[in-house]
Design a protein around this motif. Sequence first.
Motif, PDB file in Angstrom:
ATOM      1  N   LEU A 254       4.751 -47.060 -12.164  1.00  0.00           N
ATOM      2  CA  LEU A 254       3.800 -48.265 -12.090  1.00  0.00           C
ATOM      3  C   LEU A 254       2.566 -48.365 -11.084  1.00  0.00           C
ATOM      4  O   LEU A 254       1.731 -48.323 -11.468  1.00  0.00           O
ATOM      5  CB  LEU A 254       4.311 -48.971 -10.601  1.00  0.00           C
ATOM      6  N   ALA A 255       2.226 -47.296 -11.112  1.00  0.00           N
ATOM      7  CA  ALA A 255       0.839 -46.760 -11.287  1.00  0.00           C
ATOM      8  C   ALA A 255      -0.145 -46.567 -12.023  1.00  0.00           C
ATOM      9  O   ALA A 255      -1.212 -47.314 -12.592  1.00  0.00           O
ATOM     10  CB  ALA A 255       0.428 -45.259  -9.764  1.00  0.00           C
TER      11      ALA A 255
ATOM     12  N   LEU B  30       1.584 -53.078  -6.224  1.00  0.00           N
ATOM     13  CA  LEU B  30       1.576 -52.309  -7.555  1.00  0.00           C
ATOM     14  C   LEU B  30       2.225 -53.355  -8.344  1.00  0.00           C
ATOM     15  O   LEU B  30       1.021 -54.124  -9.511  1.00  0.00           O
ATOM     16  CB  LEU B  30       1.941 -50.952  -7.971  1.00  0.00           C
TER      17      LEU B  30
ATOM     18  N   ASN C 181      -0.710 -49.361 -13.602  1.00  0.00           N
ATOM     19  CA  ASN C 181      -1.601 -50.720 -13.199  1.00  0.00           C
ATOM     20  C   ASN C 181      -2.749 -50.215 -13.792  1.00  0.00           C
ATOM     21  O   ASN C 181      -3.952 -50.431 -13.925  1.00  0.00           O
ATOM     22  CB  ASN C 181      -0.986 -50.544 -11.207  1.00  0.00           C
TER      23      ASN C 181
ATOM     24  N   ASP D  88      -7.439 -41.886 -10.635  1.00  0.00           N
ATOM     25  CA  ASP D  88      -6.662 -43.331 -10.990  1.00  0.00           C
ATOM     26  C   ASP D  88      -6.068 -43.094 -12.693  1.00  0.00           C
ATOM     27  O   ASP D  88      -5.128 -44.007 -13.445  1.00  0.00           O
ATOM     28  CB  ASP D  88      -6.734 -44.814 -10.608  1.00  0.00           C
TER      29      ASP D  88
ATOM     30  N   GLU E  27      -0.017 -56.949  -8.664  1.00  0.00           N
ATOM     31  CA  GLU E  27      -1.271 -56.509  -8.778  1.00  0.00           C
ATOM     32  C   GLU E  27      -1.260 -56.464 -10.217  1.00  0.00           C
ATOM     33  O   GLU E  27      -2.130 -56.693 -11.040  1.00  0.00           O
ATOM     34  CB  GLU E  27      -2.146 -55.465  -8.103  1.00  0.00           C
ATOM     35  N   ASN E  28      -0.043 -55.536 -10.933  1.00  0.00           N
ATOM     36  CA  ASN E  28       0.389 -55.777 -12.308  1.00  0.00           C
ATOM     37  C   ASN E  28       0.259 -57.558 -12.853  1.00  0.00           C
ATOM     38  O   ASN E  28      -0.544 -57.768 -13.959  1.00  0.00           O
ATOM     39  CB  ASN E  28       1.186 -55.212 -13.174  1.00  0.00           C
TER      40      ASN E  28
ATOM     41  N   LYS F  35      -5.837 -52.166 -15.067  1.00  0.00           N
ATOM     42  CA  LYS F  35      -7.275 -52.297 -14.737  1.00  0.00           C
ATOM     43  C   LYS F  35      -8.149 -52.261 -16.239  1.00  0.00           C
ATOM     44  O   LYS F  35      -9.385 -52.260 -16.101  1.00  0.00           O
ATOM     45  CB  LYS F  35      -7.890 -51.101 -13.556  1.00  0.00           C
TER      46      LYS F  35
ATOM     47  N   TYR G 132       7.234 -53.511 -14.958  1.00  0.00           N
ATOM     48  CA  TYR G 132       5.645 -53.850 -14.020  1.00  0.00           C
ATOM     49  C   TYR G 132       5.708 -54.827 -13.257  1.00  0.00           C
ATOM     50  O   TYR G 132       4.852 -54.999 -11.958  1.00  0.00           O
ATOM     51  CB  TYR G 132       4.421 -53.693 -14.956  1.00  0.00           C
TER      52      TYR G 132
END
Length: 472
Positions: free
Chosen positions: A251-252, A320, A255, A466, A323-324, A259, A303
């Motif tokens: 997921l990171a 996450l 993400n 990131d 935010e996704n 972004k 996600y």
Amino acid sequence: MTPNEVMGYAPAAAGAALALIALWAVLWVVRYIRADADTRVSIRQAVRVRRGWKRLAQMAGLSVTDKMPTALASLANTDGKSPKPRVLTPVLKVKPDRYGIVARANCLPKVSLAEFQNAAPYLADAWGCERVSVTPDGPGKVIIRGVRTDPLRHKTQHVPTGEAPVDVPTWHVGVDEYAQPVTVDLSNVPGITVAGLPGYGKTSVINRLVCDWAPSPAIQFVTVDGKVSTAREGDYAHLSKRMFAFAGDDLAEANAIFKRLVNLRSARSTSIESVLGVTNFWDVGPTEEYPLVVAIIDEAHTYFADHKGPDKKTKELAALAAENARLVGDLVKKGRSVGIVVILATQKATGDALPTAIRDVCPVGLSFAQKTAEAAVAALGDDIRNWPDANPTDLQNPAYVGVAAMKHNERPGFLRVRTPYVSAADARRIAEETAHLTRDPADLLMCQLPGGDVRRALLIKPDPADDIPEAA
């Protein structure tokens, strides 16, 4: 020229006519012999349709009586009686193909499109077709499509040519239940949803799009795939070289890509008029310097899943996921006018798997086989209840693997589409041939923006911590 002279030319004219007939017969026989077995049946079917058309047209109500005599009939009338009324039938031109026939006909007074459509069931029975459709073919003309066998049950394979598409926004999806090509114009389309049970064709239909569009430098791809961990795994492994970024089920990492895309969307929104001279990307279309960005999110529910639990790790995943959903929602709602289209594939497009704020903004939707009516409605909207023949719950038969029900943005109602299979070898070949065309759209935009602080302010990249590895 005297009658005797005319008679002198008669044998030569007759010989020429016979020669033309013989040539036509030879060409017909050669065409028949070279055709495959299915097409031969269709050729014989077309002959029967032509031969019986005038009689059938009158029986099916596709004729009109003309009581007004022609000028020639009036001159030829010597007994003082009114000439008999003429029965007019539409002129029919028939061509065979593998699945059946395609006929074109002209309309007559009181025999228009509606009359042809009403007669379609009778034509299907008389011609030995599984189904017949009638659609307009311009003013005063119709196309009659009769299929003898169901095209949806015939598995097909697509071999990409490796040539750049002539019309970039056109997506060639497959063929419908009448074996007619189904295309979608993706100009000004913000998003596409693809739903269905595992193994029924979701990834294959996306692969075909990537393979067809990859030879164009005016298109760039980015993928996040919830079925794998790295770009070297899964269905997109062979195509990853043609993607400027890739993430798996982390997921990171996903993400970070979202972004990057939102930053790109924001930078394009801020600078599009100064760079392109327009406020809508589709007013000029994609170019190598300012490409269309296709963001593929496969197994999208991965996600956006709602993680619940008191521990720190679960809370981080929940944050996450939230935010996704926000970032992807930004792309779908705001990316259309700056040349970003998002393709979301998931098994069930219900609100718990695909946020409705994202799903309901996507005008194009496909659904392969579904188990429940709830899943079908989630994927295609409540109106699918009014189209039972197209409901994806009826596509669970193994014969329908690769068949999807589709909400087309240019057609009323729903249609069923047979999507072709693209082999891994062909996908690998296309990716290797086109890998040199892969560019990061953010870097391309940077080259077109003013220097210094303006560039940095317009396009802020994610923090290095990131960042994600580029596709292998």
